[in-house]
Design a protein around this motif. Structure first.
Motif, PDB file in Angstrom:
ATOM      1  N   ALA A 176       0.895  -1.085   0.164  1.00 53.48           N
ATOM      2  CA  ALA A 176      -0.224   0.076   0.226  1.00 53.48           C
ATOM      3  C   ALA A 176       0.765   1.363   0.621  1.00 53.48           C
ATOM      4  CB  ALA A 176      -0.728  -0.012   1.296  1.00 53.48           C
ATOM      5  N   ARG A 177       1.789   1.678   0.535  1.00 52.06           N
ATOM      6  CA  ARG A 177       2.066   2.440   1.049  1.00 52.06           C
ATOM      7  C   ARG A 177       3.534   2.442  -0.161  1.00 52.06           C
ATOM      8  NH1 ARG A 177       6.124   6.462   2.682  1.00 52.06           N
ATOM      9  NH2 ARG A 177       5.933   7.581   4.456  1.00 52.06           N
ATOM     10  N   ALA A 178       3.987   1.984  -1.120  1.00 50.88           N
ATOM     11  CA  ALA A 178       4.808   1.258  -2.164  1.00 50.88           C
ATOM     12  C   ALA A 178       3.892   2.392  -3.064  1.00 50.88           C
ATOM     13  CB  ALA A 178       5.574   0.670  -2.754  1.00 50.88           C
ATOM     14  N   VAL A 179       2.549   1.559  -3.765  1.00 49.70           N
ATOM     15  CA  VAL A 179       1.742   2.369  -4.683  1.00 49.70           C
ATOM     16  C   VAL A 179       0.830   4.083  -4.492  1.00 49.70           C
ATOM     17  CG1 VAL A 179       0.933  -0.331  -5.597  1.00 49.70           C
ATOM     18  CG2 VAL A 179      -0.049   1.008  -3.767  1.00 49.70           C
ATOM     19  N   LEU A 180       1.101   3.894  -2.821  1.00 51.93           N
ATOM     20  CA  LEU A 180       0.481   5.661  -2.399  1.00 51.93           C
ATOM     21  C   LEU A 180       1.331   6.422  -3.031  1.00 51.93           C
ATOM     22  CD1 LEU A 180      -1.999   4.042   0.250  1.00 51.93           C
ATOM     23  CD2 LEU A 180      -2.352   5.213  -1.847  1.00 51.93           C
ATOM     24  N   GLU A 181       3.077   6.064  -2.464  1.00 49.92           N
ATOM     25  CA  GLU A 181       4.024   6.681  -2.364  1.00 49.92           C
ATOM     26  C   GLU A 181       4.170   7.337  -4.541  1.00 49.92           C
ATOM     27  OE1 GLU A 181       7.100   5.470  -0.569  1.00 49.92           O
ATOM     28  OE2 GLU A 181       6.782   6.344   1.095  1.00 49.92           O
ATOM     29  N   ALA A 229       2.024   7.230  -5.962  1.00 55.55           N
ATOM     30  CA  ALA A 229       0.623   8.443  -6.350  1.00 55.55           C
ATOM     31  C   ALA A 229       0.985   9.552  -6.407  1.00 55.55           C
ATOM     32  CB  ALA A 229      -0.299   7.459  -5.852  1.00 55.55           C
ATOM     33  N   LEU A 230       1.585   9.867  -5.176  1.00 55.24           N
ATOM     34  CA  LEU A 230       1.462  10.925  -4.537  1.00 55.24           C
ATOM     35  C   LEU A 230       2.633  11.756  -4.948  1.00 55.24           C
ATOM     36  CD1 LEU A 230       1.550  12.665  -1.697  1.00 55.24           C
ATOM     37  CD2 LEU A 230       3.433  11.689  -0.565  1.00 55.24           C
ATOM     38  N   ARG A 231       4.559  11.152  -5.956  1.00 52.53           N
ATOM     39  CA  ARG A 231       4.935  11.460  -6.449  1.00 52.53           C
ATOM     40  C   ARG A 231       3.988  12.519  -7.271  1.00 52.53           C
ATOM     41  NH1 ARG A 231       8.445   7.495  -5.326  1.00 52.53           N
ATOM     42  NH2 ARG A 231       7.581   5.794  -6.889  1.00 52.53           N
ATOM     43  N   GLN A 232       3.077  11.988  -8.333  1.00 55.19           N
ATOM     44  CA  GLN A 232       2.363  12.728  -9.205  1.00 55.19           C
ATOM     45  C   GLN A 232       1.585  13.791  -8.793  1.00 55.19           C
ATOM     46  OE1 GLN A 232      -0.344  10.169 -11.605  1.00 55.19           O
ATOM     47  NE2 GLN A 232       0.804   8.265 -11.397  1.00 55.19           N
ATOM     48  N   GLN A 233       0.881  13.444  -7.591  1.00 60.96           N
ATOM     49  CA  GLN A 233       0.365  14.783  -7.053  1.00 60.96           C
ATOM     50  C   GLN A 233       0.677  15.022  -5.602  1.00 60.96           C
ATOM     51  OE1 GLN A 233      -4.074  14.819  -7.798  1.00 60.96           O
ATOM     52  NE2 GLN A 233      -3.874  13.734  -9.672  1.00 60.96           N
ATOM     53  N   PRO A 234       1.923  15.463  -5.535  1.00 54.70           N
ATOM     54  CA  PRO A 234       2.199  15.685  -4.195  1.00 54.70           C
ATOM     55  C   PRO A 234       1.436  16.276  -2.936  1.00 54.70           C
ATOM     56  CG  PRO A 234       4.033  16.198  -5.555  1.00 54.70           C
ATOM     57  CD  PRO A 234       2.860  16.215  -6.549  1.00 54.70           C
ATOM     58  N   GLU A 235       0.275  17.167  -2.959  1.00 50.77           N
ATOM     59  CA  GLU A 235      -0.256  18.036  -2.780  1.00 50.77           C
ATOM     60  C   GLU A 235      -1.551  17.387  -2.170  1.00 50.77           C
ATOM     61  OE1 GLU A 235      -0.339  21.538  -2.806  1.00 50.77           O
ATOM     62  OE2 GLU A 235       2.034  21.887  -2.476  1.00 50.77           O
ATOM     63  N   ASN A 236      -1.912  16.132  -2.576  1.00 52.32           N
ATOM     64  CA  ASN A 236      -3.573  15.689  -2.778  1.00 52.32           C
ATOM     65  C   ASN A 236      -4.044  14.951  -1.547  1.00 52.32           C
ATOM     66  OD1 ASN A 236      -4.993  13.352  -3.451  1.00 52.32           O
ATOM     67  ND2 ASN A 236      -5.115  13.490  -5.069  1.00 52.32           N
ATOM     68  N   ALA A 237      -4.460  15.361  -1.174  1.00 55.27           N
ATOM     69  CA  ALA A 237      -5.436  15.399   0.025  1.00 55.27           C
ATOM     70  C   ALA A 237      -5.467  13.747   0.660  1.00 55.27           C
ATOM     71  CB  ALA A 237      -6.040  16.054   0.797  1.00 55.27           C
ATOM     72  N   ASP A 238      -6.207  13.124  -0.762  1.00 55.36           N
ATOM     73  CA  ASP A 238      -7.044  11.851  -0.447  1.00 55.36           C
ATOM     74  C   ASP A 238      -5.867  10.601  -0.801  1.00 55.36           C
ATOM     75  OD1 ASP A 238      -9.569  12.010  -0.712  1.00 55.36           O
ATOM     76  OD2 ASP A 238      -9.185  12.689  -2.588  1.00 55.36           O
ATOM     77  N   VAL A 239      -4.670  10.972  -1.076  1.00 56.88           N
ATOM     78  CA  VAL A 239      -3.321   9.943  -1.173  1.00 56.88           C
ATOM     79  C   VAL A 239      -2.849  10.389  -0.016  1.00 56.88           C
ATOM     80  CG1 VAL A 239      -1.031   9.693  -2.144  1.00 56.88           C
ATOM     81  CG2 VAL A 239      -2.957  10.440  -3.338  1.00 56.88           C
TER      82      VAL A 239
END
Length: 287
Positions: A257-262, A264-274
């Motif tokens: 979970a952490r690997a895939v969510l990180e 995603a976070l690199r694509q949208q660093p300020e996405n509150a959901d991620v």
């Protein structure tokens, strides 16, 4: 739209969703339009080329302004481009031209659904199935709306109305898997899922659909491998990364979970959901 029912998120991340349109209107009040042109426009819509379909249908409408097929499909083509206010007028005219057509009513329901009015959509789909109890598009959308409300028994009832061949088709079978798990019939759901799994190995879109359906039914352990298979084909898909991260978290696989969510976070660093989902994964890891 939630990242799977029951998983709390600060905001919502939209996921890929396809609205079904009854693109070949079968019983309009007027059948004067060029069938070849209407079929060509329907083919454009099937390939998501809505602007091309719109051009063909507008040309036909100039010749046949009261043809319900053309009016209804033009409304659907505009819906596909999110031109909802303009589309609504064509759907209204199509209903006036063919008030008893299940196809026209179903297309109007799809319009309301695309525009976010689920109550009006459900009313239109119910009118469509009253005119044609086995109508595929209307019943399928009623299934989706019922599942969204958690009404699994109602969803199974609509599924039973479909022709036998349609009940076995993968898109419908996926809905049935979700409904069966939500209704507590795990044995039948497991058997159907096993049959679909073989086809999903060669079809990433089916893997995605199964992963989403299973996640929505709370079957996160089963959802995770299907979403992972879909991600292998589209590794940069932001929404898919988010859904897989949530499924892995709920399945207790916090490292994945952490690997895939990180990612995603690199694509949208300020996405509150991620960020919120990552907090759940970190909590599971004791961090």
């Amino acid at each position: 739209m939630k990242l799977f029912a029951g998983f709390p998120m600060h905001r919502t991340v939209p996921h890929l969703a396809l609205l079904l349109f009854a693109v070949l209107v079968s019983a309009p009040a007027v059948r004067a339009a060029d069938d070849a042109q209407v079929r060509a426009a329907a083919a454009d819509m099937a390939h998501s080329d809505f602007p091309s379909a719109e051009r063909k249908l507008r040309a036909e409408l100039r010749l046949h302004p009261d043809d319900a097929r053309v009016l209804s499909l033009l409304g659907a083509a505009l819906d596909g481009q999110k031109k909802f206010p303009e589309a609504e007028e064509f759907h209204r005219r199509a209903i006036a031209a063919a008030p008893g057509s299940a196809d026209v009513l179903s297309n109007q329901g799809s319009h309301f659904l695309a525009a976010g009015d689920e109550k009006a959509a459900r009313d239109a789909f119910l009118k469509a199935v009253a005119a044609d109890p086995s109508h595929v598009n209307a019943n399928a959308n009623l299934v989706r709306l019922a599942l969204k409300r958690g009404a699994a028994a109602e969803a199974l009832g609509y599924l039973k109305r479909l022709p036998a061949g349609q009940q076995d088709a993968p898109p419908t079978a996926v809905l049935k898997v979700q409904a069966l798990y939500m209704a507590g019939d795990g044995a039948e759901a497991d058997a159907l899922l096993e049959r679909l799994s073989a086809a999903a190995k060669a079809d990433p879109s089916l893997s995605y659909s199964l992963g989403m359906a299973l996640g929505s039914a709370g079957q996160f352990e089963k959802s995770e491998p299907f979403l992972a298979a879909a991600l292998a084909v589209a590794p940069a898909d932001f929404n898919l990364l988010c859904h897989l991260g949530v499924a892995a978290t709920r399945a207790g696989h916090y490292d994945r979970a952490r690997a895939v969510l990180e990612t995603a976070l690199r694509q949208q660093p300020e996405n509150a959901d991620v960020l919120y989902a990552l907090a759940y994964a970190d909590d599971g890891l004791g961090q």
